[in-house]
Design an enzyme around this catalytic site. Structure first.
Site, PDB file in Angstrom:
ATOM      1  N   LYS A  53      -5.669  -4.440   0.403  1.00 14.03           N
ATOM      2  CA  LYS A  53      -6.367  -3.978   1.597  1.00 14.03           C
ATOM      3  C   LYS A  53      -7.329  -5.078   2.039  1.00 14.03           C
ATOM      4  CE  LYS A  53      -7.640   0.375   1.846  1.00 14.03           C
ATOM      5  NZ  LYS A  53      -8.303   1.685   1.569  1.00 14.03           N
ATOM      6  N   ASP A 102       6.095   9.338  21.080  1.00 13.96           N
ATOM      7  CA  ASP A 102       5.021   8.888  20.204  1.00 13.96           C
ATOM      8  C   ASP A 102       5.150   7.392  19.937  1.00 13.96           C
ATOM      9  OD1 ASP A 102       3.675  11.240  19.840  1.00 13.96           O
ATOM     10  OD2 ASP A 102       4.594  11.729  17.922  1.00 13.96           O
ATOM     11  N   PHE A 134      -7.958  -4.326 -10.736  1.00 13.16           N
ATOM     12  CA  PHE A 134      -7.065  -3.582  -9.842  1.00 13.16           C
ATOM     13  C   PHE A 134      -5.628  -3.878 -10.285  1.00 13.16           C
ATOM     14  CE2 PHE A 134      -5.765  -3.022  -5.059  1.00 13.16           C
ATOM     15  CZ  PHE A 134      -5.030  -1.899  -5.393  1.00 13.16           C
ATOM     16  N   LYS A 157      10.543   7.339  13.288  1.00 11.87           N
ATOM     17  CA  LYS A 157      10.905   8.055  14.510  1.00 11.87           C
ATOM     18  C   LYS A 157      11.791   7.185  15.391  1.00 11.87           C
ATOM     19  CE  LYS A 157       6.586  10.692  14.613  1.00 11.87           C
ATOM     20  NZ  LYS A 157       5.332  10.958  15.357  1.00 11.87           N
ATOM     21  N   ASP A 211      -1.735   5.884  -6.256  1.00 12.69           N
ATOM     22  CA  ASP A 211      -2.092   6.846  -5.216  1.00 12.69           C
ATOM     23  C   ASP A 211      -0.821   7.221  -4.462  1.00 12.69           C
ATOM     24  OD1 ASP A 211      -3.542   8.431  -3.493  1.00 12.69           O
ATOM     25  OD2 ASP A 211      -4.413   6.771  -2.359  1.00 12.69           O
ATOM     26  N   ALA A 212      -0.647   8.488  -4.160  1.00  8.12           N
ATOM     27  CA  ALA A 212       0.530   8.920  -3.401  1.00  8.12           C
ATOM     28  C   ALA A 212       0.470   8.363  -1.984  1.00  8.12           C
ATOM     29  CB  ALA A 212       0.614  10.447  -3.362  1.00  8.12           C
ATOM     30  N   GLU A 247      14.577  15.309   9.972  1.00  6.56           N
ATOM     31  CA  GLU A 247      15.745  15.693  10.743  1.00  6.56           C
ATOM     32  C   GLU A 247      16.479  14.442  11.237  1.00  6.56           C
ATOM     33  OE1 GLU A 247      12.646  18.077  10.212  1.00  6.56           O
ATOM     34  OE2 GLU A 247      12.453  16.793  11.999  1.00  6.56           O
ATOM     35  N   ARG A 289       0.303   7.678   7.911  1.00  5.95           N
ATOM     36  CA  ARG A 289      -1.125   7.918   7.650  1.00  5.95           C
ATOM     37  C   ARG A 289      -2.013   6.733   8.053  1.00  5.95           C
ATOM     38  NH1 ARG A 289      -2.403  11.096   2.089  1.00  5.95           N
ATOM     39  NH2 ARG A 289      -1.682   9.172   1.113  1.00  5.95           N
ATOM     40  N   LYS A 290      -1.434   5.644   8.503  1.00  9.99           N
ATOM     41  CA  LYS A 290      -2.230   4.464   8.845  1.00  9.99           C
ATOM     42  C   LYS A 290      -2.087   4.132  10.337  1.00  9.99           C
ATOM     43  CE  LYS A 290      -4.245   3.522   4.986  1.00  9.99           C
ATOM     44  NZ  LYS A 290      -4.225   4.927   4.545  1.00  9.99           N
ATOM     45  N   HIS A 333       0.856  -1.183   0.000  1.00  7.41           N
ATOM     46  CA  HIS A 333       0.000   0.000   0.000  1.00  7.41           C
ATOM     47  C   HIS A 333       0.894   1.235   0.000  1.00  7.41           C
ATOM     48  CE1 HIS A 333      -2.595   3.157   1.648  1.00  7.41           C
ATOM     49  NE2 HIS A 333      -3.625   2.441   1.212  1.00  7.41           N
ATOM     50  N   GLU A 367      10.349  11.541   7.248  1.00  5.07           N
ATOM     51  CA  GLU A 367       9.086  11.448   6.536  1.00  5.07           C
ATOM     52  C   GLU A 367       9.369  11.103   5.077  1.00  5.07           C
ATOM     53  OE1 GLU A 367       6.435  11.731   8.287  1.00  5.07           O
ATOM     54  OE2 GLU A 367       7.230  12.699  10.083  1.00  5.07           O
ATOM     55  N   ASP A 420       0.978   4.133   1.469  1.00  6.98           N
ATOM     56  CA  ASP A 420       1.374   4.664   2.774  1.00  6.98           C
ATOM     57  C   ASP A 420       2.335   3.727   3.490  1.00  6.98           C
ATOM     58  OD1 ASP A 420      -0.221   6.930   2.453  1.00  6.98           O
ATOM     59  OD2 ASP A 420      -1.977   5.934   3.326  1.00  6.98           O
ATOM     60  N   LYS A 421       2.157   2.426   3.278  1.00 13.95           N
ATOM     61  CA  LYS A 421       3.051   1.460   3.927  1.00 13.95           C
ATOM     62  C   LYS A 421       4.418   1.396   3.241  1.00 13.95           C
ATOM     63  CE  LYS A 421       1.171   0.657   7.436  1.00 13.95           C
ATOM     64  NZ  LYS A 421       1.915   0.992   8.647  1.00 13.95           N
ATOM     65  N   LYS A 447      11.565   9.486  20.679  1.00 11.59           N
ATOM     66  CA  LYS A 447      10.254  10.080  20.445  1.00 11.59           C
ATOM     67  C   LYS A 447       9.206   9.223  21.158  1.00 11.59           C
ATOM     68  CE  LYS A 447      12.587  12.202  17.045  1.00 11.59           C
ATOM     69  NZ  LYS A 447      14.059  12.132  16.970  1.00 11.59           N
TER      70      LYS A 447
END
Length: 394
Positions: free
Chosen positions: A171, A276, A235, A270, A243-244, A59, A249-250, A18, A46, A20-21, A274
């Protein structure tokens, strides 16, 4: 998600291909490259992926020699996922890096010194969750959604009859029926999988149906009219060409599929200073040990931090009415005592300053089986059970 009553609940997953992955995978590849060279490196990477283009930004603080290897490493990650298509190819993609040095304003609040412990890299809230719904103490809908795509990936990579002609982007979505708060069966499944142009949809449906049968408990397969495979039809164009994709995002796919709260912070790219990332791992670790110790059937833990402050501002425990003679407030105090929840304490306890993150970038960060050889997914261990029991009996 409530722990009683009759209801339907749905979670989704996405494959390593995918868009995003793909971005998450590359960001974690960058992170592992720096941690391999220097366990104290700082990384916030990123990634953007689109048609035959990859852009790295963010960074870093670490050995300069690592930066020269990043484009080749990103290309190798794309190759490993399986992309060598006209619109997105590991060979032809234009990969650019705009990574730069970490802000000194952030570093001064995070780094430790002789008179000050290391502080959190940012403010924020992090959640951990565990439930008895599966043997891995994960919510069942996300657990099976992940497993379906993992099995499809395994078939695709092996080139066997259940994977021949499938491509990396996919998906899944699984809806379970709950009776008195417990999952009893599947009411619908949706799987969309990228494929080669010459494949029939009937054949793809057969391949997916058989793969799903390998994953779900006996008798859980949904009716045929609620089993959707490539609902829109063909597909072929997929992945970053279709798709970008962007890192982070997931976040619900990465955690509990919507069955538990999420603090909002993403993980991939990260380094473990961090919170997060590291504190979300710690919260899952603590919640899983609470349930594994048979103190409750469900456990949600929230941790909160302030930038530059080493200790958590709060430790909140919610057993959702399933606790066994356990005071939640006391349990929060005990958890804070038996594990050092400072950023450095978490990293040390879970051994996070190592290049272990590439494998986390797809199919969920939680509910995974630790690999003893790689010593990864340490936050899935249940080695705090006896300490918890002893502390509660004091």
């Amino acid at each position: 998600m409530r722990n009683n009553g009759d209801f339907l609940f749905t979670s989704e997953s996405v494959s390593e291909g995918h868009p995003d992955k793909v971005a998450d995978r590359i960001s974690d590849t960058v992170l592992d490259a720096y941690l391999e060279a220097d366990p104290e490196a700082r990384v916030a990477c990123e990634t953007l992926v689109t048609t035959n283009r990859v852009i790295l930004a963010g960074e870093v603080r670490g050995p300069e020699a690592v930066e020269k290897t990043l484009i080749d490493r990103a290309r190798a990650a794309i190759k490993d996922i399986g992309y060598d298509q006209e619109g997105f190819s590991w060979k032809k993609a234009d990969i650019q890096s705009f990574l730069h040095a970490q802000s000194v304003d952030i570093a001064v609040g995070v780094d430790s010194s002789s008179d000050k412990d290391e502080g959190a890299g940012d403010q924020g809230i992090m959640f951990g969750f565990a439930t008895r719904e599966t043997e891995h103490l994960m919510p069942a809908p996300i657990f099976y959604a992940h497993n379906i795509l993992e099995r499809l990936r395994d078939h695709r990579r092996s080139g066997n009859e259940l994977g021949k002609g499938l491509l990396p982007d996919a998906k899944s979505q699984v809806t379970l029926r709950y009776v008195d708060g417990k999952p009893v069966g599947v009411t619908s499944i949706v799987v969309s999988t990228q494929h080669e142009a010459n494949m029939s949809q009937d054949r793809i449906r057969e391949m997916v149906r058989e793969t799903v049968g390998e994953v779900l408990p006996e008798g859980w397969t949904c009716p045929e009219d609620s089993f959707y495979v490539n609902p829109t039809g063909i597909f072929v164009i997929g992945g970053p060409d279709g798709d970008a994709g962007l890192t982070g995002r997931k976040i619900i796919v990465d955690t509990y599929g919507g069955a538990a709260p999420h603090g909002g912070g993403a993980f991939s790219g990260k380094d473990p200073t961090k919170v997060d990332r590291s504190a979300a791992y710690a919260a899952r670790y603590l919640a899983k040990n609470v349930v594994a110790a048979d103190l409750a059937d469900r456990c949600t833990i929230q941790l909160s931090y302030a930038i530059g402050v080493s200790r958590p501002l709060s430790v909140y425990v919610d057993l959702d009415g399933t606790g066994r003679d356990v005071n939640e407030e006391r349990l929060g105090v005990i958890l804070n005592e038996i594990m050092d929840l400072s950023p450095r304490g978490i990293r040390k306890h879970l051994r996070l300053n190592r290049p272990i993150y590439t494998k986390t970038s797809s199919y969920g960060h939680f509910g995974r089986v630790p690999d003893t050889a790689l010593d990864n997914f340490t936050w899935e261990n249940t080695d705090l059970v006896e300490s918890l029991k002893s502390a509660l009996n004091r």
